[in-house]
Motif scaffolding. Structure first.
Motif, mmCIF file in Angstrom:
data_model
loop_
_atom_site.group_PDB
_atom_site.id
_atom_site.type_symbol
_atom_site.label_atom_id
_atom_site.label_comp_id
_atom_site.label_asym_id
_atom_site.label_seq_id
_atom_site.Cartn_x
_atom_site.Cartn_y
_atom_site.Cartn_z
ATOM 1 N N GLU A 1 0.836 -1.215 0.000
ATOM 2 C CA GLU A 1 0.000 0.000 0.000
ATOM 3 C C GLU A 1 0.864 1.255 0.000
ATOM 4 O O GLU A 1 1.874 1.314 0.699
ATOM 5 C CB GLU A 1 -0.850 0.037 1.281
ATOM 6 N N ASN A 2 0.429 2.225 -0.762
ATOM 7 C CA ASN A 2 1.056 3.558 -0.794
ATOM 8 C C ASN A 2 2.507 3.555 -1.255
ATOM 9 O O ASN A 2 3.227 4.512 -1.013
ATOM 10 C CB ASN A 2 1.015 4.238 0.591
ATOM 11 N N PHE A 3 2.943 2.469 -1.858
ATOM 12 C CA PHE A 3 4.324 2.493 -2.356
ATOM 13 C C PHE A 3 4.355 3.220 -3.697
ATOM 14 O O PHE A 3 3.636 2.864 -4.626
ATOM 15 C CB PHE A 3 4.898 1.073 -2.518
ATOM 16 N N ASN A 4 5.185 4.235 -3.775
ATOM 17 C CA ASN A 4 5.291 5.000 -5.026
ATOM 18 C C ASN A 4 6.590 4.663 -5.736
ATOM 19 O O ASN A 4 7.669 4.880 -5.181
ATOM 20 C CB ASN A 4 5.276 6.511 -4.731
ATOM 21 N N HIS A 5 6.444 4.140 -6.928
ATOM 22 C CA HIS A 5 7.647 3.881 -7.722
ATOM 23 C C HIS A 5 8.131 5.177 -8.356
ATOM 24 O O HIS A 5 7.336 5.967 -8.853
ATOM 25 C CB HIS A 5 7.344 2.864 -8.824
ATOM 26 N N ALA B 1 8.220 -4.852 -4.265
ATOM 27 C CA ALA B 1 7.078 -4.080 -3.745
ATOM 28 C C ALA B 1 5.783 -4.878 -3.734
ATOM 29 O O ALA B 1 4.718 -4.307 -3.493
ATOM 30 C CB ALA B 1 6.907 -2.808 -4.576
ATOM 31 N N GLY B 2 5.862 -6.162 -3.977
ATOM 32 C CA GLY B 2 4.641 -6.968 -3.937
ATOM 33 C C GLY B 2 4.862 -8.311 -4.607
ATOM 34 O O GLY B 2 5.942 -8.599 -5.143
ATOM 35 N N LYS B 3 3.823 -9.143 -4.549
ATOM 36 C CA LYS B 3 3.897 -10.460 -5.195
ATOM 37 C C LYS B 3 2.498 -10.852 -5.641
ATOM 38 O O LYS B 3 1.537 -10.697 -4.868
ATOM 39 C CB LYS B 3 4.446 -11.495 -4.208
ATOM 40 N N GLU B 4 2.411 -11.311 -6.869
ATOM 41 C CA GLU B 4 1.130 -11.807 -7.360
ATOM 42 C C GLU B 4 1.371 -13.163 -8.003
ATOM 43 O O GLU B 4 2.184 -13.259 -8.923
ATOM 44 C CB GLU B 4 0.526 -10.808 -8.362
ATOM 45 N N ASN B 5 0.670 -14.175 -7.494
ATOM 46 C CA ASN B 5 0.923 -15.564 -7.876
ATOM 47 C C ASN B 5 2.406 -15.857 -7.655
ATOM 48 O O ASN B 5 2.908 -15.625 -6.580
ATOM 49 C CB ASN B 5 0.467 -15.833 -9.311
ATOM 50 N N ASN B 6 3.108 -16.256 -8.700
ATOM 51 C CA ASN B 6 4.513 -16.570 -8.475
ATOM 52 C C ASN B 6 5.429 -15.495 -9.050
ATOM 53 O O ASN B 6 6.586 -15.756 -9.340
ATOM 54 C CB ASN B 6 4.827 -17.937 -9.093
ATOM 55 N N ARG B 7 4.886 -14.304 -9.197
ATOM 56 C CA ARG B 7 5.679 -13.218 -9.780
ATOM 57 C C ARG B 7 5.786 -12.054 -8.799
ATOM 58 O O ARG B 7 4.807 -11.658 -8.173
ATOM 59 C CB ARG B 7 5.044 -12.747 -11.096
ATOM 60 N N TYR B 8 6.998 -11.549 -8.701
ATOM 61 C CA TYR B 8 7.237 -10.414 -7.798
ATOM 62 C C TYR B 8 7.024 -9.098 -8.554
ATOM 63 O O TYR B 8 7.313 -9.008 -9.766
ATOM 64 C CB TYR B 8 8.654 -10.473 -7.242
ATOM 65 N N HIS C 1 9.278 6.171 1.405
ATOM 66 C CA HIS C 1 8.107 5.374 1.803
ATOM 67 C C HIS C 1 7.904 5.422 3.321
ATOM 68 O O HIS C 1 6.778 5.446 3.813
ATOM 69 C CB HIS C 1 8.258 3.923 1.344
ATOM 70 N N GLY C 2 9.027 5.461 4.042
ATOM 71 C CA GLY C 2 8.952 5.525 5.509
ATOM 72 C C GLY C 2 8.557 6.892 6.031
ATOM 73 O O GLY C 2 8.373 7.058 7.235
ATOM 74 N N GLY C 3 8.500 7.880 5.121
ATOM 75 C CA GLY C 3 8.038 9.210 5.541
ATOM 76 C C GLY C 3 9.124 10.267 5.591
ATOM 77 O O GLY C 3 8.867 11.407 5.985
ATOM 78 N N LEU C 4 10.348 9.909 5.218
ATOM 79 C CA LEU C 4 11.417 10.908 5.223
ATOM 80 C C LEU C 4 11.514 11.547 3.835
ATOM 81 O O LEU C 4 11.746 10.857 2.838
ATOM 82 C CB LEU C 4 12.758 10.255 5.590
ATOM 83 N N ASN C 5 11.360 12.849 3.789
ATOM 84 C CA ASN C 5 11.413 13.558 2.523
ATOM 85 C C ASN C 5 12.875 13.888 2.208
ATOM 86 O O ASN C 5 13.429 14.848 2.736
ATOM 87 C CB ASN C 5 10.559 14.828 2.645
ATOM 88 N N ILE C 6 13.483 13.081 1.392
ATOM 89 C CA ILE C 6 14.896 13.273 1.051
ATOM 90 C C ILE C 6 15.083 12.944 -0.423
ATOM 91 O O ILE C 6 14.411 12.056 -0.953
ATOM 92 C CB ILE C 6 15.808 12.404 1.969
#
Lengths: 168, 335
Positions: B4-8, B132-139, B25-30
């Motif tokens: 959730e909320n991961f921005n590429h 950033a995620g996994k769907e079936n057997n694909r990352y 992603h952790g909230g540090l603006n750098i």
């Protein structure tokens, strides 16, 4: 570098370049690769010549399949030995056609894994007819030839299903 | 599932981009240049004869993995790291972290990343990406070199994570564990710059820093003796362009990105001298860019005789001279 000087229109290979914007601030710009946009044909030309030269040496028995792939994927002898976890002196032997036959199936499987090819391709070169000439599939896949050759792994580490079809 | 909320976001370089992505992603603006600068990413090293490389080569950034370590020390952030002997455990841990909604960075061999066009793939064990995620057997992969997120099958990711050889990843993954409540940017920036100056000016190894640049300038004329033929030499000379521009440097072998860092740092710690130096480094970078273009041109034209290689050598010597002056000025400013 100014923003307008850095931009290259090449959607196939995008990258981030840090440039000077109009307001004088430096920041990122998404652009295409200058090298790929201008020199890709030369790169493919050299790859094709390299493959053809190596294939000729392979066929006339001056190099082994291990050497053929090692040069194609640009690995040093030490790095190939480290990646396969086979002793360097033994890899060195396997580069010569007369000793290639002494490689075990387990060793060939390790070589194939590093080259990311089916083990079967250590005993064959797949050629595809393209514009009247037969060329290595390794080169054709680089420039999207009309025929696709897809090696599908199976449950067995020694068996691959090779599917050949026209690209849609 | 995708976290959730991961921005590429694309970045110039895989390691600084990956770290920036996790921190954002952790909230540090750098920014990526700030990460790169604080981590003392800028560097130079020349390797004339090294067993791991099939041909002489050079690097333009610090040791892979060091950026994360430096960022932890200097910003006070904490990353949790894992490495594995057993690929099964490596995959289970990664899956568990994804289930916990943690974007997780992985070190991989670039060669097995089959979303990369085959002509771009090389065996290099120090590519970093965010899973950033996994769907079936694909990352679902956030690779800083690609405009959009991509997919990678589990087998290819495992091959990449557990490749052997020089700097093998050993399944290495990491994720952000903790951000500090406050960050002393003045201290972090100062330390980052001081260390970069040390690496460039004073490191007592003859093939590293400015000394490494001069060794590169001296030795590049010997490259023909390592080449199989003219086309091989052409390929290796054109790789100078790849190493300076295309291999994730932000242009001119990271010089443009470091100039951006200095400009941002000048404003952040109210040190206008850094802004002046950032302009100077941008111009130095333009000179590196000329080397890139020159290498591509002579490589393409197979114009690789001694006179042209000497010209290339002189251009590199010139960069060594201007960078020595630059880093001495930077060192004085940051004292």
């Amino acid at each position: 570098m100014k923003e307008q000087e850095g931009f290259v229109d090449y959607p196939d290979q995008q990258m981030i370049l840090y440039v000077e914007k109009d307001d004088g601030k430096y920041g990122p710009m998404q652009t295409g690769s200058y090298l790929s946009a201008n020199y890709m044909e030369d790169y493919i030309y050299k790859r094709r010549n390299l493959e053809m030269g190596l294939r000729e040496q392979l066929i006339n028995g001056s190099i082994s399949p291990v050497k053929y792939y090692m040069v194609l994927v640009d690995l040093s002898l030490s790095e190939l030995a480290a990646r396969t976890k086979i002793r360097k002196s033994r890899v060195n032997k396997h580069l010569e056609p007369k000793h290639f036959g002494s490689a075990t199936t387990a060793e060939l499987t390790k070589y194939a894994a590093v080259f990311n090819i089916p083990v079967a391709n250590l005993f064959q070169v797949v050629l595809v007819k393209n514009d009247g000439n037969f060329e290595s599939n390794l080169i054709l896949e680089n420039k999207g030839g009309k025929i696709s050759v897809d090696h599908k792994p199976t449950g067995s580490p020694y068996i691959v299903l090779t599917k050949i079809e026209e690209r849609p | 599932m995708i976290i959730e909320n991961f921005n590429h976001k694309m970045a110039a370089h895989c390691e600084s981009g990956t770290i920036t992505s996790l921190l954002n992603h952790g909230g540090l603006n750098i920014t990526e240049p700030m990460v790169f600068g604080i981590a003392s990413g800028i560097f130079f090293g020349y390797f004339h004869k090294m067993k791991s490389f099939a041909f002489p080569t050079f690097i333009v950034r610090n040791k892979p993995g060091q950026m994360r370590i430096n960022i932890e020390k200097r910003l006070g952030v904490r990353f949790k790291t894992y490495d594995f002997k057993d690929p099964v455990k490596g995959q289970q841990t990664l899956d568990l972290l994804l289930h916990q909604n943690r974007p997780t960075a992985a070190q991989v061999d670039f060669f097995y990343m089959d979303y990369v066009p085959s002509w771009e793939r090389v065996h290099i064990n120090v590519h970093f990406l965010v899973v950033a995620g996994k769907e079936n057997n694909r990352y679902i992969i956030s690779d800083a070199y690609f405009p959009k997120m991509v997919e990678l099958d589990a087998v290819s990711l495992e091959k990449g994570r557990f490749a052997a050889g020089n700097m093998s990843p050993k399944g290495f993954i990491f994720h952000l564990d903790k951000l500090p409540s406050e960050i002393d940017y003045h201290k972090a920036i100062t330390k980052g710059i001081k260390k970069a100056c040390f690496y460039m000016l004073s490191i007592p190894i003859p093939f590293l820093g400015i000394k490494g640049m001069r060794m590169f300038a001296k030795k590049v004329v010997e490259w023909p003796q390592f080449a199989r033929d003219t086309e091989h030499l052409s390929h290796e000379i054109m790789k100078i362009n790849i190493l300076l521009e295309d291999q994730g440097t932000g242009g001119a072998g990271f010089r443009f990105m470091y100039a951006t860092f200095l400009q941002q740092a000048a404003a952040m710690i109210s040190k206008p001298e850094l802004k002046e130096l950032s302009g100077e480094l941008m111009e130095i970078g333009d000179g590196w860019r000329e080397i890139s273009l020159f290498s591509a041109r002579i490589g393409k034209n197979r114009d690789l005789g001694p006179a042209k290689l000497k010209q290339l050598s002189e251009m590199i010597y010139d960069r060594a001279d201007v960078e020595e002056r630059f880093f001495k000025s930077l060192s004085r400013v940051i004292k």
